[in-house]
Design a protein around this motif. Structure first.
Motif, short mmCIF file in Angstrom:
data_model
loop_
_atom_site.label_atom_id
_atom_site.label_comp_id
_atom_site.label_asym_id
_atom_site.label_seq_id
_atom_site.Cartn_x
_atom_site.Cartn_y
_atom_site.Cartn_z
N PHE A 43 5.58 11.05 3.02
CA PHE A 43 5.49 9.86 2.19
C PHE A 43 6.72 8.99 2.45
O PHE A 43 7.84 9.49 2.62
N THR A 44 6.49 7.70 2.52
CA THR A 44 7.52 6.73 2.86
C THR A 44 7.70 5.74 1.73
O THR A 44 6.73 5.26 1.15
N LEU A 45 8.95 5.45 1.41
CA LEU A 45 9.30 4.49 0.37
C LEU A 45 10.41 3.58 0.88
O LEU A 45 11.08 3.89 1.87
N ALA A 46 10.59 2.47 0.20
CA ALA A 46 11.71 1.59 0.52
C ALA A 46 12.99 2.18 -0.04
O ALA A 46 13.00 2.79 -1.12
N PRO A 152 19.02 7.10 -7.37
CA PRO A 152 18.60 8.26 -6.59
C PRO A 152 17.27 8.01 -5.87
O PRO A 152 16.43 7.26 -6.34
N ARG A 153 17.11 8.67 -4.74
CA ARG A 153 15.89 8.53 -3.97
C ARG A 153 14.83 9.53 -4.45
O ARG A 153 15.14 10.58 -5.01
N VAL A 154 13.59 9.18 -4.22
CA VAL A 154 12.48 10.10 -4.47
C VAL A 154 12.33 10.98 -3.24
O VAL A 154 12.02 10.50 -2.15
N GLU A 155 12.57 12.28 -3.40
CA GLU A 155 12.58 13.18 -2.26
C GLU A 155 11.52 14.27 -2.34
O GLU A 155 11.21 14.89 -1.32
N THR A 156 10.97 14.55 -3.50
CA THR A 156 10.01 15.64 -3.66
C THR A 156 8.66 15.08 -4.10
O THR A 156 8.56 13.95 -4.58
N VAL A 157 7.64 15.91 -3.94
CA VAL A 157 6.29 15.51 -4.32
C VAL A 157 6.18 15.34 -5.83
O VAL A 157 5.49 14.43 -6.32
N ALA A 158 6.86 16.20 -6.60
CA ALA A 158 6.83 16.07 -8.05
C ALA A 158 7.45 14.74 -8.50
O ALA A 158 6.92 14.07 -9.39
N THR A 163 6.94 8.77 -10.18
CA THR A 163 7.60 7.49 -9.91
C THR A 163 6.65 6.41 -9.44
O THR A 163 6.66 5.30 -9.97
N VAL A 164 5.81 6.70 -8.46
CA VAL A 164 5.04 5.65 -7.80
C VAL A 164 3.83 5.26 -8.64
O VAL A 164 3.29 6.05 -9.41
N ASP A 165 3.43 4.01 -8.44
CA ASP A 165 2.22 3.49 -9.09
C ASP A 165 1.03 3.50 -8.13
O ASP A 165 -0.11 3.62 -8.58
N ARG A 166 1.31 3.37 -6.84
CA ARG A 166 0.24 3.31 -5.85
C ARG A 166 0.64 4.11 -4.62
O ARG A 166 1.82 4.20 -4.26
N GLY A 241 10.52 10.84 2.74
CA GLY A 241 10.90 11.86 1.77
C GLY A 241 11.20 13.19 2.40
O GLY A 241 10.66 13.55 3.45
N ARG A 242 12.07 13.95 1.76
CA ARG A 242 12.48 15.24 2.30
C ARG A 242 11.34 16.26 2.24
O ARG A 242 11.15 17.04 3.18
#
Length: 370
Positions: A43-46, A152-158, A163-166, A241-242
């Motif tokens: 998964f990729t985020l800004a 902080p970055r979002v690094e885990t699936v949980a 966090t994400v909406d879409r 993400g990690r």
């Protein structure tokens, strides 16, 4: 890709030359060759940006330290009163108060005459406390302003589920969405409800933000980020993400009961050069085949091309603004001017102080006229 697998399912095509995840929904439609890879979906985020925060003055010290300082500040007036109560002098009270407040703010003070031994010991101990706390706070405040704390970055699936909406994925990820929706995992069901299809990988990555994530196979997404989202200084605005979003075996789609499938499987195993017959052990480092070599070469070439483009962009920037380049070299390219994002806390405190001073001055004027 959907048209390719449709032709395979209808036996118009012998095989699809594009790797596919081995999902139960797909197994009902067509068969797979030897699963020659364990594919990870990332998964990729800004990357989170620095947001203006009025708590900038609060960050240098922890909650426990602030509570201890508050306790000392509340206790100090009572101790100061006990020290000077036997003198019964209003001037001593004012002098002691000015010394306590001034030393805490780093201001010099004049030494008074006729002070008692108790008051001198009390002031000396307070000066040591104010020096230690003031020095530590000013040093940490300088570090907090020059190296601010990023979200902080979002690094885990949980964390991703909270966090994400879409969630975005290419059009061929429809089977993945069905798999997530039908899964018994509640997290996967949440992901399935948020997953949306986009035309291609570039359109998905362009929409990625702090609340919108793009889902894609690890090799594809890393290659796309390197090729299309690398900045001139070598960094990029996206991160991966990690933790892996989804892990599955993958192979090439073929029609069910295809008579040539065993032969293709044998050729695939020859290319991969598996050194162990036990399943799933080749990905633990027990293989050194051509497939991994080709993949690493592809990523290396992409990184090399991206670095070359970065150097070309930097050369163009230097030619367009020689003066700016010289200033950048003089400051070693690392110094950055503090903006309102960094200084919002001090500016807000100054504004509140000026407002309080104005109200106090207005009250004094009104009281003088009364």
């Amino acid at each position: 890709m959907l048209n390719v697998t449709k032709k395979v399912a209808e036996r118009e095509s012998f095989i699809a030359s594009v790797i596919h995840l081995h999902l139960p929904q797909r197994q009902k439609i067509y068969d797979f060759t030897y699963n020659y890879e364990i594919t990870n979906s990332d998964f990729t985020l800004a990357k989170p940006s620095l947001r203006p925060s009025w708590q900038g003055l609060y960050y240098p010290l922890s909650n426990e330290v602030w509570l201890c300082i508050l306790f000392v500040l509340l206790l100090t007036p009572f101790l100061a009163t006990l020290v000077i109560c036997n003198r019964e002098s209003e001037g001593d009270v004012k002098t002691m108060s000015l010394k306590l407040i001034g030393s805490l703010l780093g201001q010099s003070m004049a030494s008074g005459r006729g002070e008692s031994a108790g008051s001198r010991v009390f002031v000396a101990s307070w000066l040591v406390f104010a020096f230690v706390v003031g020095t530590a706070y000013r040093g940490n405040l300088t570090a907090a302003l020059t190296l601010p704390k990023y979200p902080p970055r979002v690094e885990t699936v949980a964390q991703l589920a909270e966090t994400v909406d879409r969630l975005l994925t290419p059009s061929y990820g429809k089977d993945v969405r069905d798999f997530l929706t039908q899964s018994e995992s509640k997290i996967f069901q949440v992901f399935g409800s948020k997953l949306e299809l986009v035309p291609d990988i570039l359109s998905g990555l362009k929409q990625a933000s702090n609340r919108i994530s793009y889902i894609e196979t690890d090799r594809f997404v890393r290659l796309a980020i390197v090729e299309h989202f690398t900045l001139a200084d070598g960094s990029n605005s996206l991160y991966v993400g990690r933790e892996k979003f989804l892990t599955s075996i993958a192979g090439l789609p073929v029609p069910h009961d295809a008579p040539y499938k065993p032969q293709i499987d044998r050729f695939l195993m020859m290319v991969i050069e598996v050194s162990c017959r036990e399943p799933f052990k080749w990905h633990l480092g027990q293989q050194a085949g051509l497939y991994e070599k080709w993949s690493e070469d592809m990523l290396s070439d992409a990184r090399r091309d991206a670095q070359r483009k970065q150097l070309e962009q930097l050369e163009q920037l230097k030619r367009r603004s020689k003066t700016a380049a010289e200033e950048t070299e003089a400051t070693e390219g690392n110094a950055k001017a503090l903006s309102v994002t960094h200084m919002q806390g001090p500016l807000l405190l100054l504004l509140l102080g000026l407002m309080a001073a104005g109200l106090a001055f207005l009250a004094e004027v009104l009281a003088g006229k009364a």
